[in-house]
Design an enzyme around this catalytic site. Structure first.
Site, PDB file in Angstrom:
ATOM      1  N   LYS A  52       0.849  -1.193   0.000  1.00 29.29           N
ATOM      2  CA  LYS A  52       0.000   0.000   0.000  1.00 29.29           C
ATOM      3  C   LYS A  52       0.888   1.247   0.000  1.00 29.29           C
ATOM      4  CE  LYS A  52      -3.589   2.663   1.341  1.00 29.29           C
ATOM      5  NZ  LYS A  52      -4.677   2.991   0.403  1.00 29.29           N
ATOM      6  N   CYS A  59      -2.805   9.609  -6.471  1.00 31.93           N
ATOM      7  CA  CYS A  59      -3.843   9.282  -5.482  1.00 31.93           C
ATOM      8  C   CYS A  59      -4.997  10.266  -5.629  1.00 31.93           C
ATOM      9  CB  CYS A  59      -3.285   9.351  -4.063  1.00 31.93           C
ATOM     10  SG  CYS A  59      -4.613   9.196  -2.842  1.00 31.93           S
ATOM     11  N   LYS A  66       3.514   5.489 -10.782  1.00 31.26           N
ATOM     12  CA  LYS A  66       2.089   5.126 -10.880  1.00 31.26           C
ATOM     13  C   LYS A  66       1.308   6.307 -11.420  1.00 31.26           C
ATOM     14  CE  LYS A  66      -1.415   2.233  -9.723  1.00 31.26           C
ATOM     15  NZ  LYS A  66      -1.590   1.627  -8.395  1.00 31.26           N
ATOM     16  N   THR A 106      -8.977  -4.809  -7.864  1.00 31.50           N
ATOM     17  CA  THR A 106     -10.327  -5.168  -7.417  1.00 31.50           C
ATOM     18  C   THR A 106     -10.570  -6.679  -7.464  1.00 31.50           C
ATOM     19  OG1 THR A 106     -11.188  -3.015  -8.089  1.00 31.50           O
ATOM     20  CG2 THR A 106     -12.804  -4.771  -7.819  1.00 31.50           C
TER      21      THR A 106
HETATM   22  C1  DHB Z   1      -5.603   5.766  -2.012  1.00 31.62           C
HETATM   23  C2  DHB Z   1      -6.189   5.542  -3.245  1.00 31.62           C
HETATM   24  C3  DHB Z   1      -5.396   5.519  -4.385  1.00 31.62           C
HETATM   25  O1  DHB Z   1      -5.894   5.299  -5.624  1.00 31.62           O
HETATM   26  C4  DHB Z   1      -4.043   5.725  -4.286  1.00 31.62           C
HETATM   27  O2  DHB Z   1      -3.305   5.702  -5.380  1.00 31.62           O
HETATM   28  C5  DHB Z   1      -3.458   5.935  -3.041  1.00 31.62           C
HETATM   29  C6  DHB Z   1      -4.245   5.952  -1.906  1.00 31.62           C
HETATM   30  C7  DHB Z   1      -6.435   5.809  -0.796  1.00 31.62           C
HETATM   31  O3  DHB Z   1      -7.525   6.390  -0.835  1.00 31.62           O
HETATM   32  O4  DHB Z   1      -5.969   5.325   0.247  1.00 31.62           O
END
Ligand code: DHB
Length: 316
Positions: A47, A132, A166, A273
């Site tokens: 993450k 994000c 990304k 997903t």
């Molecule tokens: C989150 C969502 C994302 O698409 C990302 O690239 C990084 C963090 C999130 O909401 O935690």
């Protein structure tokens, strides 16, 4: 069905098989990461980290519909913080042989090189998340080329580790070309296409949004985004001309979906997903299905198929 060669190279990393998890879903807690490391995934992606730990946005912040194969999230970067991620990466690398990729998402420009320096000492590669969609008041850096250039240059100076970037889904060729040129100028190893397109889901019984943070708006994943991912993978594959690799993400549920991303130009494929839905056993299934797709076509391995999409000539 064994036999065909599913090994790939992204930057300096050898990855086998060419499919693994996308950053975000089930990629924060030790149990999740260890299950990924023990699965058939070719790599483990964490993450996105921020410098300090974060609890993220209030619930409900993640919605999914397994029948439709779709999701919407606004998690707000809940994570254990850079140091916590660095320790997880170290332990995973000591225990398992597969590449471990740390993802970084700064809340400010200065956070990026600081995290890259720390995580670059332990990770196999760093995914620099410029896309994000869920932090209120923070525009995505990937839509501000000058900001992106200065962050990527600073990150490049801070570590010798492979850098993957990304990217969000772009909808315009000129923007792709400008970003691709930037990636070439800075000297990164891969473009990861795509992060979640922005979306909104409605519960028609209550006429409420399905998730609550940010006015119900968040990042969309699942089958809906397959074609958007293909377009971006293809555009970046063409614009980067083999000098920077492309990692494909978006809408992959089957071996054939995965094969499609390879044909468009992805050297490896991440799943979000569908992994959230099916858990780590999805990697064994996708691997089997990809073997079947290749066997049906009499193809010995994926290497010759990366970017090999056929486009019929059209008369002027
Ligand atoms: C989150 C969502 C994302 O698409 C990302 O690239 C990084 C963090 C999130 O909401 O935690």
């Amino acid at each position: 069905m064994a036999g065909s060669d599913l090994r790939t190279t992204i930057g300096t990393l050898e990855i086998a098989p060419c499919v693994f998890n996308a950053s975000g879903p089930l990629s924060t807690r030790d149990e999740e990461l260890w299950a990924l490391a023990e699965s058939d995934a070719g790599a483990v992606v964490l993450k996105s980290a921020t410098l300090e730990p974060r609890a993220g946005n209030p619930e409900p912040r993640l919605w999914r519909d397994s029948l439709r194969g779709t999701s919407l999230n606004s998690n707000g970067l809940c994570n254990l913080g850079c140091e916590g991620h660095a320790r997880q990466v170290e332990r995973l690398r000591a225990e398992f042989g597969k590449p471990v990729i740390a993802s970084i998402a700064g809340l400010s420009a200065q956070d990026y090189p600081a995290m890259a320096e720390r995580l670059g000492r332990v990770a196999s590669a760093i995914e620099v998340n410029l896309s994000c969609p869920n932090i209120p008041g923070k525009p995505q850096m990937a839509f501000d080329l000058e900001a992106a250039r200065s962050v990527l240059k600073a990150v490049r100076r801070s570590t010798r580790c492979d850098l993957w970037v990304k990217l969000p889904p772009y909808q315009d060729r000129a923007m792709v070309e400008a970003m691709a040129q930037l990636l070439l100028d800075v000297g990164v190893q891969a473009a990861v296409c795509i992060n979640s397109p922005s979306g909104l889901e409605i519960d028609f019984e209550t006429e409420q949004t399905r998730i609550h943070p940010n006015g119900g708006m968040g990042g969309a994943g699942g089958r809906d985004i397959l074609r958007i991912a293909r377009w971006n993978i293809r555009q970046f594959f063409l614009a980067l001309a083999g000098k920077v690799d492309v990692v494909g993400v978006g809408g992959v549920y089957s071996g054939l979906d995965l094969y499609g991303h390879l044909l468009c130009g992805a050297g490896a494929v991440e799943v979000g997903t569908s992994y959230l839905e099916e858990g780590p056993k999805i990697f064994g299934r996708l691997k089997r299905e990809l073997h079947e797709v290749l066997a049906e076509r009499g193809v010995p391995g994926i290497a010759a198929k990366i970017g090999a999409l056929r486009v019929a000539p059209v008369e002027a």
